[in-house]
Motif scaffolding. Structure first.
Motif, PDB file in Angstrom:
ATOM      1  N   SER A 286      -9.368   8.687 -31.386  1.00 10.65           N
ATOM      2  CA  SER A 286      -8.267   8.782 -32.421  1.00 10.65           C
ATOM      3  C   SER A 286      -8.465  10.345 -32.413  1.00 10.65           C
ATOM      4  N   PRO A 287      -7.040  11.550 -31.944  1.00 10.37           N
ATOM      5  CA  PRO A 287      -7.456  13.104 -31.386  1.00 10.37           C
ATOM      6  C   PRO A 287      -8.879  13.995 -31.759  1.00 10.37           C
ATOM      7  N   GLU A 288      -9.413  13.380 -32.990  1.00 10.66           N
ATOM      8  CA  GLU A 288     -10.466  14.612 -33.064  1.00 10.66           C
ATOM      9  C   GLU A 288     -11.534  13.923 -32.546  1.00 10.66           C
ATOM     10  N   ASP A 289     -12.532  12.351 -32.318  1.00  8.78           N
ATOM     11  CA  ASP A 289     -13.174  11.955 -31.632  1.00  8.78           C
ATOM     12  C   ASP A 289     -12.836  12.366 -30.280  1.00  8.78           C
ATOM     13  N   ALA A 290     -11.714  12.407 -29.393  1.00  7.32           N
ATOM     14  CA  ALA A 290     -11.388  12.970 -28.090  1.00  7.32           C
ATOM     15  C   ALA A 290     -11.551  14.531 -28.287  1.00  7.32           C
ATOM     16  N   ALA A 291     -11.480  14.927 -28.625  1.00  3.12           N
ATOM     17  CA  ALA A 291     -12.160  16.288 -29.341  1.00  3.12           C
ATOM     18  C   ALA A 291     -13.393  16.599 -29.058  1.00  3.12           C
TER      19      ALA A 291
END
Length: 364
Positions: A286-291
């Protein structure tokens, strides 16, 4: 054919021709005196860099190269013919060492650059040379000297400006196939890449930059584990390293540190080489985990971290711009000019050109 980047061969310079003992024996020429000529010099063995070669495979089948000997001196003060030189074609990027002492003999990096690796022997002196007031009839001459004999080690170090490094399955081959027209083997198991792959990536200005996909390293590679450090020599010439880390592994930071430790253990200044750090395969999270992962990696490493996906091409343009800026900020390497020595026609047939497994492809 197999990609070969290491070979040992024996090179032997030609022996010098013997000097001649001879006296003039002509009608109406009393006491003609000595007339033995000098022997010719033996030929030398040269390496010549060729841009159309990219492997040392030919040296797996030919282990000894010898130049021609010099001719014997002749009567009437005639000097023997010089032996023909031997020219051996090698790929650009070949480093030459003395196999017995590990002494660096030379480095061939530009097309048509040549290097003498075994000098021919000098020709012997004929008896004419020893004529003097005290010895009017010398009856001796000198034999030719033996040519230089060396056991040399050839190491091919690919000429690439950017080296892509990382653990197995980090996505290095996928990345180089996305950036260029290179098509290396891609699969979902470790050590898919067994030989380096080259790809030419085009800058916005149109200039091409060579990227090298280096086979994956593991912990202990400097001690020979996995593929060992067999291919680390290929990033010795790179100006910048692109460190690719798989964002989907249990501990990406530990993976990053593993590669750094291997670079330090190998030496040759690789640990000090400028690096660009990229987290690959963010399309699988997910974009959140990547950030969050990017922030953690940046804080732990003290460097900027790029989150990319080689499969979906996400953020590749920004990553490339960072690489271009990094290369432009580095000092331009000094140019190496090819030898100005003229090349006489070689009397020895060149080595056959083998079909290569190394991929060199132009960018898209």
């Amino acid at each position: 054919m197999k990609f070969v980047d290491l070979a040992e061969v024996t090179v032997i310079g030609g022996q010098g021709g013997d000097g001649l003992v001879s006296f003039r024996r002509e009608k109406y020429v009393p006491a003609g005196g000595p007339s033995g000529g000098n022997g010719g010099h033996g030929g030398s063995v040269y390496l010549i860099a060729e841009s159309n070669l990219q492997t040392l495979l030919d040296f797996r089948f030919a282990h000894e190269f010898k130049a021609k000997p010099g001719g014997r001196g002749g009567p009437s003060n005639r000097t023997g013919a010089n032996g023909a030189d031997r020219y051996i074609e090698v790929p650009c990027g070949t480093t030459v060492y003395n196999a017995e002492t590990d002494e660096l003999i030379g480095d061939l990096v530009t097309p048509k650059q040549i290097l003498c690796v075994a000098a021919g022997g000098k020709g012997g002196l004929g008896n004419k040379h020893f004529l003097s007031n005290r010895n009017r009839a010398p009856e001796y001459a000198l034999p030719g000297l033996e040519g230089e004999c060396r056991r040399i080690r050839l190491e091919l170090k690919l000429l690439a400006e950017v080296g892509i490094i990382g653990l197995p399955n980090a996505g290095k081959s996928t990345l180089i196939s996305a950036l260029s027209a290179a098509r290396p083997k891609v699969a979902d198991y470790p050590f898919t890449t067994l030989v380096p792959n080259l790809g030419v990536v085009r800058k916005p200005t149109g200039d091409g930059t060579v990227f090298a996909d280096i086979p994956g390293l593991i912990a202990g590679a400097h001690d020979g584990l996995g593929l060992g450090h067999e291919f680390l020599r290929h990033i010795e010439r790179t100006r910048l390293l692109l460190h690719l880390v798989d964002a989907t592994t249990p501990d990406p930071l530990a993976d990053y540190r593993t590669i750094q430790q291997e670079l330090t253990a190998y030496g040759h200044g690789l640990s000090d080489r400028p690096q660009v750090l990229a987290l690959n395969k963010i399309d699988a999270m997910s974009p959140e985990d990547a950030a969050v992962l990017v922030d953690l990696m940046a804080e732990a490493t003290g460097t900027q971290v790029w989150a990319i996906s080689a499969v979906t091409r996400q953020n590749l343009e920004d990553l490339l711009q960072t690489i271009w800026d990094g290369l432009d900020a580095l000092p331009t390497p000094p140019a190496v000019s090819p030898t100005d020595e003229p090349l006489p026609p070689s009397t020895t047939a060149p080595l056959p050109t083998a079909e290569l497994s190394l991929t060199v492809a132009d960018g898209q």
